[in-house]
Write a protein that holds these residues in place. Sequence first.
Motif, PDB file in Angstrom:
ATOM      1  N   VAL A 128      49.326  51.526  48.497  1.00 43.61           N
ATOM      2  CA  VAL A 128      48.536  50.730  49.213  1.00 43.61           C
ATOM      3  C   VAL A 128      48.114  49.560  48.095  1.00 43.61           C
ATOM      4  O   VAL A 128      47.915  48.517  48.770  1.00 43.61           O
ATOM      5  N   LEU A 129      47.852  50.065  46.978  1.00 47.31           N
ATOM      6  CA  LEU A 129      47.338  49.020  46.002  1.00 47.31           C
ATOM      7  C   LEU A 129      48.390  47.866  45.716  1.00 47.31           C
ATOM      8  O   LEU A 129      47.898  46.757  45.236  1.00 47.31           O
ATOM      9  N   ARG A 130      49.517  48.062  45.951  1.00 50.12           N
ATOM     10  CA  ARG A 130      50.565  47.050  45.696  1.00 50.12           C
ATOM     11  C   ARG A 130      50.176  45.733  47.098  1.00 50.12           C
ATOM     12  O   ARG A 130      50.711  44.648  46.740  1.00 50.12           O
ATOM     13  N   PHE A 131      49.365  46.119  47.908  1.00 51.61           N
ATOM     14  CA  PHE A 131      49.052  45.293  48.891  1.00 51.61           C
ATOM     15  C   PHE A 131      47.536  44.719  48.788  1.00 51.61           C
ATOM     16  O   PHE A 131      47.003  44.055  49.924  1.00 51.61           O
ATOM     17  N   SER A 132      46.960  45.058  47.916  1.00 46.98           N
ATOM     18  CA  SER A 132      45.542  44.585  47.459  1.00 46.98           C
ATOM     19  C   SER A 132      45.688  43.215  46.912  1.00 46.98           C
ATOM     20  O   SER A 132      46.186  43.043  45.671  1.00 46.98           O
ATOM     21  N   GLN A 133      45.052  42.156  47.325  1.00 48.93           N
ATOM     22  CA  GLN A 133      45.058  40.997  46.882  1.00 48.93           C
ATOM     23  C   GLN A 133      44.597  40.811  45.352  1.00 48.93           C
ATOM     24  O   GLN A 133      45.176  39.989  44.545  1.00 48.93           O
ATOM     25  N   ASP A 134      43.566  41.672  44.923  1.00 50.05           N
ATOM     26  CA  ASP A 134      42.975  41.504  43.593  1.00 50.05           C
ATOM     27  C   ASP A 134      44.207  42.146  42.836  1.00 50.05           C
ATOM     28  O   ASP A 134      44.318  41.530  41.424  1.00 50.05           O
ATOM     29  N   HIS A 135      44.756  43.028  42.988  1.00 48.32           N
ATOM     30  CA  HIS A 135      45.836  43.573  42.095  1.00 48.32           C
ATOM     31  C   HIS A 135      46.945  42.879  42.094  1.00 48.32           C
ATOM     32  O   HIS A 135      47.582  42.716  40.866  1.00 48.32           O
ATOM     33  N   VAL A 136      47.404  42.271  43.134  1.00 46.63           N
ATOM     34  CA  VAL A 136      48.705  41.209  43.118  1.00 46.63           C
ATOM     35  C   VAL A 136      48.314  40.196  42.190  1.00 46.63           C
ATOM     36  O   VAL A 136      49.116  39.730  41.472  1.00 46.63           O
ATOM     37  N   ARG A 263      39.481  31.886  25.469  1.00 43.91           N
ATOM     38  CA  ARG A 263      38.304  32.057  26.266  1.00 43.91           C
ATOM     39  C   ARG A 263      38.529  32.978  27.330  1.00 43.91           C
ATOM     40  O   ARG A 263      39.551  33.452  27.839  1.00 43.91           O
ATOM     41  N   ARG A 264      37.365  33.312  28.083  1.00 49.02           N
ATOM     42  CA  ARG A 264      37.428  34.032  29.080  1.00 49.02           C
ATOM     43  C   ARG A 264      37.367  33.139  30.508  1.00 49.02           C
ATOM     44  O   ARG A 264      36.422  32.627  30.660  1.00 49.02           O
ATOM     45  N   THR A 265      38.089  33.737  31.362  1.00 50.48           N
ATOM     46  CA  THR A 265      38.245  33.053  32.891  1.00 50.48           C
ATOM     47  C   THR A 265      37.874  34.034  33.570  1.00 50.48           C
ATOM     48  O   THR A 265      38.481  35.104  33.799  1.00 50.48           O
ATOM     49  N   ASP A 266      36.804  33.794  34.548  1.00 49.51           N
ATOM     50  CA  ASP A 266      36.466  34.591  35.549  1.00 49.51           C
ATOM     51  C   ASP A 266      37.053  34.393  37.110  1.00 49.51           C
ATOM     52  O   ASP A 266      36.873  33.181  37.215  1.00 49.51           O
ATOM     53  N   TYR A 267      37.433  35.396  38.034  1.00 50.05           N
ATOM     54  CA  TYR A 267      37.926  35.044  39.206  1.00 50.05           C
ATOM     55  C   TYR A 267      36.847  35.893  39.994  1.00 50.05           C
ATOM     56  O   TYR A 267      36.750  37.179  39.811  1.00 50.05           O
ATOM     57  N   ALA A 268      36.477  35.436  41.341  1.00 52.06           N
ATOM     58  CA  ALA A 268      35.807  36.296  42.006  1.00 52.06           C
ATOM     59  C   ALA A 268      36.818  37.155  42.999  1.00 52.06           C
ATOM     60  O   ALA A 268      37.823  36.717  43.085  1.00 52.06           O
ATOM     61  N   PRO A 269      36.276  38.285  43.339  1.00 51.55           N
ATOM     62  CA  PRO A 269      37.248  39.347  43.973  1.00 51.55           C
ATOM     63  C   PRO A 269      37.520  38.522  45.334  1.00 51.55           C
ATOM     64  O   PRO A 269      36.772  37.879  45.884  1.00 51.55           O
ATOM     65  N   ALA A 270      38.697  38.857  45.846  1.00 49.78           N
ATOM     66  CA  ALA A 270      39.163  38.432  47.152  1.00 49.78           C
ATOM     67  C   ALA A 270      37.831  38.755  48.120  1.00 49.78           C
ATOM     68  O   ALA A 270      37.536  39.888  48.119  1.00 49.78           O
ATOM     69  N   ALA A 271      37.760  38.213  49.081  1.00 53.81           N
ATOM     70  CA  ALA A 271      36.517  38.325  50.010  1.00 53.81           C
ATOM     71  C   ALA A 271      37.300  39.107  51.151  1.00 53.81           C
ATOM     72  O   ALA A 271      38.430  38.727  51.636  1.00 53.81           O
ATOM     73  N   ALA A 272      36.798  40.114  51.872  1.00 52.88           N
ATOM     74  CA  ALA A 272      37.233  40.984  53.140  1.00 52.88           C
ATOM     75  C   ALA A 272      38.571  41.048  53.017  1.00 52.88           C
ATOM     76  O   ALA A 272      39.211  41.158  54.030  1.00 52.88           O
ATOM     77  N   ASP A 274      41.643  43.767  53.198  1.00 50.63           N
ATOM     78  CA  ASP A 274      42.006  44.852  53.783  1.00 50.63           C
ATOM     79  C   ASP A 274      43.468  45.351  53.485  1.00 50.63           C
ATOM     80  O   ASP A 274      44.423  44.997  53.973  1.00 50.63           O
ATOM     81  N   PRO A 275      43.500  46.052  52.111  1.00 51.82           N
ATOM     82  CA  PRO A 275      45.185  46.289  51.537  1.00 51.82           C
ATOM     83  C   PRO A 275      45.758  47.205  52.779  1.00 51.82           C
ATOM     84  O   PRO A 275      47.128  46.898  52.807  1.00 51.82           O
ATOM     85  N   LEU A 276      45.000  48.024  53.502  1.00 51.43           N
ATOM     86  CA  LEU A 276      45.934  48.728  54.264  1.00 51.43           C
ATOM     87  C   LEU A 276      46.523  48.074  55.460  1.00 51.43           C
ATOM     88  O   LEU A 276      47.549  48.142  56.045  1.00 51.43           O
ATOM     89  N   ARG A 277      45.625  47.080  55.884  1.00 51.81           N
ATOM     90  CA  ARG A 277      46.013  46.035  57.096  1.00 51.81           C
ATOM     91  C   ARG A 277      47.301  45.179  56.397  1.00 51.81           C
ATOM     92  O   ARG A 277      48.200  45.166  57.152  1.00 51.81           O
ATOM     93  N   ASN A 278      47.232  44.830  55.270  1.00 51.27           N
ATOM     94  CA  ASN A 278      48.282  44.021  54.417  1.00 51.27           C
ATOM     95  C   ASN A 278      49.507  44.899  54.691  1.00 51.27           C
ATOM     96  O   ASN A 278      50.469  44.203  54.584  1.00 51.27           O
TER      97      ASN A 278
END
Length: 325
Positions: A128-136, A263-272, A274-278
């Motif tokens: 399922v983590l293959r479908f997590s926006q942050d992991h992608v 330098r360090r670049t920060d990204y906010a985690p994807a909001a809401a 749902d990897p299982l739904r994806n």
Amino acid sequence: MPTAYAPVRVLVAGAGAFGTEHLDRLAGRSDAKVVGVADTDPAALERIRSRHGVVNCLTDPSRLIDSVEADAIIIATSATSHVEICVRALGRNLCALLEKPVAPSAAAAAPLLASARSSGGFVLPGHVLRFSQDHVRLVEIVRSGRIGEVIYANSRRYRDDSHAVRYADIDPVLMTLIHDIDLAQWVTGSDFRSVLARRSGGTGGRSMTAVCATTTTGAPCDLRTAWTFVDGDLPPDHLEVVGDRGSVVLIVGQALHVYAEGRRTDYAPAAADDPLRNEQDHFLACVRDRSRARALDLPQALAGLKLADAAIESLRLNREVILSA
Ligand SMILES: NC(=O)c1ccc[n+]([C@@H]2O[C@H](COP(=O)([O-])OP(=O)(O)OC[C@H]3O[C@@H](n4cnc5c(N)ncnc54)[C@H](O)[C@@H]3O)[C@@H](O)[C@H]2O)c1
């Protein structure tokens, strides 16, 4: 095959904790219809019948597969039954979303490959983590070349100690570390040549497992899982990839940092997210269009299982295990 407009007819095998997660999401979809559920436990079936009003609820998955017209099946039973149920489904040309681990060992998974080759259906391994926006996003950053060539990765996954009771019949390597193995395969894009595993804090499930797997390109990957935490606040899952020009780290649910170009670049985690739904979105799209490229395939899941088997062998032998080509 379902037409472009008719909902995909889905069977679900396994109505335990994760089968229920799948069923709850399917209930909210207009592009899929659950046409049957199987679970050896009549109480689990009764819960699903009263929750979702599914008509065909049987205790035998084979009978369900043989008797109910369907396009696809989601298999979320315990790992020891995955191969038998999936082979049966492939024999009826169903497409299968097969929960991880796809089999209890690489050897046990052999019939899956043969059945998938001769079936009109396919198998999508449920990583399922293959479908997590942050992991992608992390993998996209790695593939972009921003951090250079991958020379190291680490991944950790700590769970509460109820896991040792709930999943007493399966090694933590197969139950949870299999996610980290799949992440290591995905982020490095490489096969593995050796593995050294250590376990401390206990002999069974309630223990800490640390695995160092080395890719064929020489990148060590430290993968850890612990089922020792008391229920409550747990350290977040964590994935770090180091390249020869920088690194990227995902602290799941909290932050994604890239250290590159000084330098360090920060990204906010994807909001809401749902990897299982994806994952269901992707699976159903692949059922509708069999020519669509799938996010991962059975041979990739089997390579991960081979690595998991070698890690368990390393624990048994208390030494490094070399993987055969
Ligand atoms: N992708 C993920 O993040 C994730 C998370 C949790 C579980 N899972 C996977 O989902 C699967 C189920 O896990 P769970 O947590 O729901 O376990 P669970 O024990 O809660 O549920 C398993 C269910 O399968 C049923 N069952 C077992 N053997 C069967 C058989 N031969 N035929 C029909 N029913 C059978 C059991 O009665 C039970 O209701 C496992 O493969 C697990 O690894 C995946």
